[in-house]
Design a protein around this motif. Structure first.
Motif, PDB file in Angstrom:
ATOM      1  N   UNK A   1      56.727  39.772  64.608  1.00 40.14           N
ATOM      2  CA  UNK A   1      57.612  40.281  65.652  1.00 40.14           C
ATOM      3  C   UNK A   1      58.905  40.819  65.062  1.00 40.14           C
ATOM      4  N   UNK A   2      59.732  41.402  65.910  1.00 45.66           N
ATOM      5  CA  UNK A   2      60.986  42.002  65.438  1.00 45.66           C
ATOM      6  C   UNK A   2      61.992  40.885  65.094  1.00 45.66           C
ATOM      7  N   UNK A   3      62.648  40.987  63.924  1.00 50.50           N
ATOM      8  CA  UNK A   3      63.543  39.905  63.474  1.00 50.50           C
ATOM      9  C   UNK A   3      64.634  39.550  64.478  1.00 50.50           C
ATOM     10  N   UNK A   4      65.239  40.562  65.131  1.00 47.55           N
ATOM     11  CA  UNK A   4      66.356  40.206  66.037  1.00 47.55           C
ATOM     12  C   UNK A   4      65.844  39.417  67.242  1.00 47.55           C
ATOM     13  N   UNK A   5      64.623  39.743  67.708  1.00 49.33           N
ATOM     14  CA  UNK A   5      64.094  38.988  68.851  1.00 49.33           C
ATOM     15  C   UNK A   5      63.686  37.579  68.419  1.00 49.33           C
ATOM     16  N   UNK A   6      63.126  37.437  67.241  1.00 56.64           N
ATOM     17  CA  UNK A   6      62.766  36.094  66.750  1.00 56.64           C
ATOM     18  C   UNK A   6      64.010  35.219  66.680  1.00 56.64           C
ATOM     19  N   UNK A   7      65.111  35.804  66.216  1.00 63.45           N
ATOM     20  CA  UNK A   7      66.378  35.063  66.116  1.00 63.45           C
ATOM     21  C   UNK A   7      66.862  34.639  67.506  1.00 63.45           C
ATOM     22  N   UNK A   8      66.813  35.585  68.449  1.00 60.95           N
ATOM     23  CA  UNK A   8      67.294  35.283  69.802  1.00 60.95           C
ATOM     24  C   UNK A   8      66.407  34.230  70.484  1.00 60.95           C
ATOM     25  N   UNK A   9      65.095  34.315  70.255  1.00 63.99           N
ATOM     26  CA  UNK A   9      64.192  33.327  70.859  1.00 63.99           C
ATOM     27  C   UNK A   9      64.431  31.951  70.258  1.00 63.99           C
ATOM     28  N   UNK A  10      64.659  31.915  68.933  1.00 68.23           N
ATOM     29  CA  UNK A  10      64.928  30.622  68.277  1.00 68.23           C
ATOM     30  C   UNK A  10      66.197  30.005  68.865  1.00 68.23           C
ATOM     31  N   UNK A  11      67.197  30.840  69.077  1.00 67.74           N
ATOM     32  CA  UNK A  11      68.457  30.342  69.648  1.00 67.74           C
ATOM     33  C   UNK A  11      68.210  29.804  71.066  1.00 67.74           C
ATOM     34  N   UNK A  12      67.415  30.561  71.851  1.00 66.73           N
ATOM     35  CA  UNK A  12      67.082  30.127  73.215  1.00 66.73           C
ATOM     36  C   UNK A  12      66.348  28.775  73.174  1.00 66.73           C
ATOM     37  N   UNK A  13      65.407  28.629  72.246  1.00 69.55           N
ATOM     38  CA  UNK A  13      64.625  27.392  72.171  1.00 69.55           C
ATOM     39  C   UNK A  13      65.483  26.208  71.725  1.00 69.55           C
ATOM     40  N   UNK A  14      66.415  26.469  70.821  1.00 69.49           N
ATOM     41  CA  UNK A  14      67.309  25.383  70.380  1.00 69.49           C
ATOM     42  C   UNK A  14      68.164  24.912  71.556  1.00 69.49           C
ATOM     43  N   UNK A  15      68.670  25.888  72.302  1.00 65.15           N
ATOM     44  CA  UNK A  15      69.592  25.568  73.400  1.00 65.15           C
ATOM     45  C   UNK A  15      68.836  24.989  74.601  1.00 65.15           C
ATOM     46  N   UNK A  16      67.778  25.676  75.052  1.00 65.95           N
ATOM     47  CA  UNK A  16      67.136  25.294  76.315  1.00 65.95           C
ATOM     48  C   UNK A  16      66.067  24.228  76.133  1.00 65.95           C
ATOM     49  N   UNK A  17      65.444  24.138  74.939  1.00 65.88           N
ATOM     50  CA  UNK A  17      64.318  23.227  74.771  1.00 65.88           C
ATOM     51  C   UNK A  17      64.550  22.186  73.681  1.00 65.88           C
ATOM     52  N   UNK A  18      65.779  22.189  73.150  1.00 65.23           N
ATOM     53  CA  UNK A  18      66.190  21.193  72.152  1.00 65.23           C
ATOM     54  C   UNK A  18      65.215  21.104  70.987  1.00 65.23           C
ATOM     55  N   UNK A  19      64.651  22.236  70.571  1.00 62.55           N
ATOM     56  CA  UNK A  19      63.753  22.194  69.418  1.00 62.55           C
ATOM     57  C   UNK A  19      64.471  22.775  68.192  1.00 62.55           C
ATOM     58  N   UNK A  20      64.388  22.072  67.069  1.00 62.89           N
ATOM     59  CA  UNK A  20      65.119  22.498  65.883  1.00 62.89           C
ATOM     60  C   UNK A  20      64.377  23.630  65.159  1.00 62.89           C
ATOM     61  N   UNK A  21      64.457  24.841  65.699  1.00 61.15           N
ATOM     62  CA  UNK A  21      63.715  25.952  65.080  1.00 61.15           C
ATOM     63  C   UNK A  21      64.651  27.035  64.581  1.00 61.15           C
ATOM     64  N   UNK A  22      64.182  27.754  63.579  1.00 61.30           N
ATOM     65  CA  UNK A  22      64.854  28.957  63.113  1.00 61.30           C
ATOM     66  C   UNK A  22      63.938  30.139  63.386  1.00 61.30           C
ATOM     67  N   UNK A  23      64.473  31.352  63.183  1.00 58.49           N
ATOM     68  CA  UNK A  23      63.682  32.561  63.441  1.00 58.49           C
ATOM     69  C   UNK A  23      62.371  32.539  62.654  1.00 58.49           C
ATOM     70  N   UNK A  24      62.378  31.900  61.472  1.00 54.09           N
ATOM     71  CA  UNK A  24      61.202  31.867  60.607  1.00 54.09           C
ATOM     72  C   UNK A  24      60.036  31.069  61.190  1.00 54.09           C
ATOM     73  N   UNK A  25      60.291  30.273  62.245  1.00 49.79           N
ATOM     74  CA  UNK A  25      59.210  29.487  62.865  1.00 49.79           C
ATOM     75  C   UNK A  25      58.615  30.179  64.087  1.00 49.79           C
ATOM     76  N   UNK A  26      59.188  31.336  64.450  1.00 45.71           N
ATOM     77  CA  UNK A  26      58.829  31.958  65.734  1.00 45.71           C
ATOM     78  C   UNK A  26      58.038  33.248  65.517  1.00 45.71           C
ATOM     79  N   UNK A  27      56.952  33.389  66.266  1.00 48.05           N
ATOM     80  CA  UNK A  27      56.221  34.653  66.305  1.00 48.05           C
ATOM     81  C   UNK A  27      56.320  35.193  67.728  1.00 48.05           C
TER      82      UNK A  27
END
Ligand code: PLP
Length: 464
Positions: free
Chosen positions: A152-178
């Protein structure tokens, strides 16, 4: 008997279509064709009810429905008017949009006037058209990619990781997201990577039918895994599953939220047996009482794949979701994805990234959450003792007395309401008997009307 007024309205009491649906449908048609013009004042509910010889509730319900769809405008204390920019537009009102921007057709109520209480569809009428256009303008400014990234596109992976950290309390970085095209796509990528002919795949019973279809499509043997009111029953899980599909945030369709001790036992089972848990984080955005529990993924990233989607928080039409997995597994999925030439279109990802970055999606969620909470409350009010599940999501399961079940869906249809029985959500013989009501795509007024029909059909409702 038919009644006429100088507006082109008739009510037909011999028709199975509810009176409010008849009145609303004809007013809608009059606005669509331009017979009723922008800014024109409608009669008062009392006046129109008297003219048509119907109860005032019939007219109030019809007006409420048209408000919700954006056809009408109420100026407080001064009456009901045709909303600006709606008259003469066959595609319907564009809520919150300037009249020139009618390129995105508004979703319409069903042309047959039926109330569709089947699950699986969100409310797409009131999204912010200006934000949507802005997102697409910025996507259109980007160059086309000659080799789309399977992650996926790097900027969206980053934004999704941020959303998941904030809304779902999961310790993820962009590198864990497809970035996927939604949960269905995520399920298929996992199945293509981890399952093969004969592999045993557990799916909650009752559970999400598409998960069974997708896994079986990759040759897996489906193993139904029973749930109760809290979610999957860990003690009933066999030891030889390659994957287990589960919905811990809000079990689909029974509606439980998997309690923490059970989450811990589930992970212990996965570690002991080597199974991979596929966590469908469906509905986690929509809780109306307490905050959601953190995603299961955060408790053991090595044993869980997390799937999410914008299908409910925005629309399935957008086709964007995410798959989160710990490094080596994510890389395996990405390699398999390239072999399958499967991808999420880059311009769609870019548009979604703009909406996330500007907070448009959060604003949309805040608005729709309120609306869904009201609809759910209306169901609880009407059918209270029969309702199962947490105060969350876009569906509820209601238990129906055995005697009322045969032919219920057909009888409701004759009364103008489409229903979904729990049988369809089972792989084996049904264990849970009732209905799965979806309130995502119907207005509050229609939810109330639909529940009235259900109550009448299954009455006497115990305790109601
Ligand atoms: C349990 C469940 N998960 C996920 C989804 C969304 O799937 P997708 O993202 O493929 O649209 C749905 C849609 O109704 C669902 O019922």
């Amino acid at each position: 008997m038919r009644a006429h007024i100088d507006l082109p309205l008739v009510v037909d009491r011999s028709s199975p279509v509810p009176l409010a649906v008849q009145v609303g449908g004809q007013l809608r048609e009059a606005m669509r064709t331009g017979a009723l013009k922008d800014g024109e004042r409608l009669p008062s509910t009392r006046g129109l009810a008297a003219l048509l010889g119907v109860s005032r509730t019939v007219v109030t319900d019809a007006y409420q429905q048209l408000y919700a769809e954006g056809w009408l405008d109420g100026r407080h204390g001064s009456g009901t008017y045709v909303a600006e920019g709606t008259s003469g537009h066959p595609e319907g009102p564009a809520v919150g949009a300037v009249p020139a921007a009618r390129t995105v057709p508004a979703s319409r109520p069903r042309p047959d006037g039926l109330i569709d209480l089947r699950p699986g569809r969100p409310w797409v009428h009131d999204h912010d058209r200006a934000a949507w256009r802005r997102a697409w303008r910025s996507a259109g400014d980007l160059p086309l990619d000659d080799a789309p990234d399977p992650y996926g596109r790097p900027e969206l992976r980053e934004l999704l990781a941020e959303h998941l950290r904030r809304a779902r309390a999961v310790p993820v970085g962009a590198g864990d997201v497809m970035v996927t095209r939604g949960t269905g796509n995520g399920l298929d990528l996992i199945a293509a990577t981890l399952l093969g002919p004969g592999a045993r795949a557990g799916v909650e019973e009752p559970g999400y039918r598409k998960a069974r279809t997708v896994f079986a499509g990759r040759g897996a043997q489906i193993v139904p895994c029973p749930v109760d009111d809290q979610g999957v029953i860990v003690e009933a899980l066999p030891d030889d599953l390659r994957v287990l599909y589960t919905t811990p945030a809000h079990q689909y369709p029974v509606g439980g939220r998997l309690p923490i001790p059970r989450r811990e036992r589930l992970l212990a089972w996965a570690r002991r047996t080597g199974a991979m848990i596929v966590e469908d984080d469906y509905d986690a955005e929509f809780r109306y009482d307490v905050a959601p529990l953190p995603a299961l993924y955060g408790l053991d990233p090595a044993r869980v794949v997390l799937l999410g989607t914008l299908s409910k928080s925005l629309s399935p039409d957008v086709g964007v979701g995410w798959l989160v997995a710990a490094g080596p597994l994510l890389d395996r999925v990405a390699r398999r994805r390239e072999e399958l030439t499967d991808r999420t279109p880059g311009p769609v990802q870019a548009a979604v990234a703009t909406m996330l970055a500007r907070g448009d999606l959060d604003r949309h969620l805040r608005r729709t959450r309120l609306e869904y909470a009201r609809r759910r409350a209306a169901i609880v009010e009407a059918l209270g003792p029969l309702v199962h599940g947490d105060t969350a999501g876009l569906h509820v399961m209601i238990e129906v007395p055995a005697a009322a079940l045969p032919g219920l869906v057909e009888r409701a249809r004759e009364r103008g309401v489409l229903l979904d029985a729990t049988d369809r959500h089972h792989h084996g013989p049904p264990r849970v008997h009732g209905l799965v009501l979806g309130y995502g795509s119907v207005s509050l007024a229609d939810v109330r009307r639909g529940c009235e029909v259900i109550r009448e059909l299954i009455s006497p409702v115990p305790g109601a």
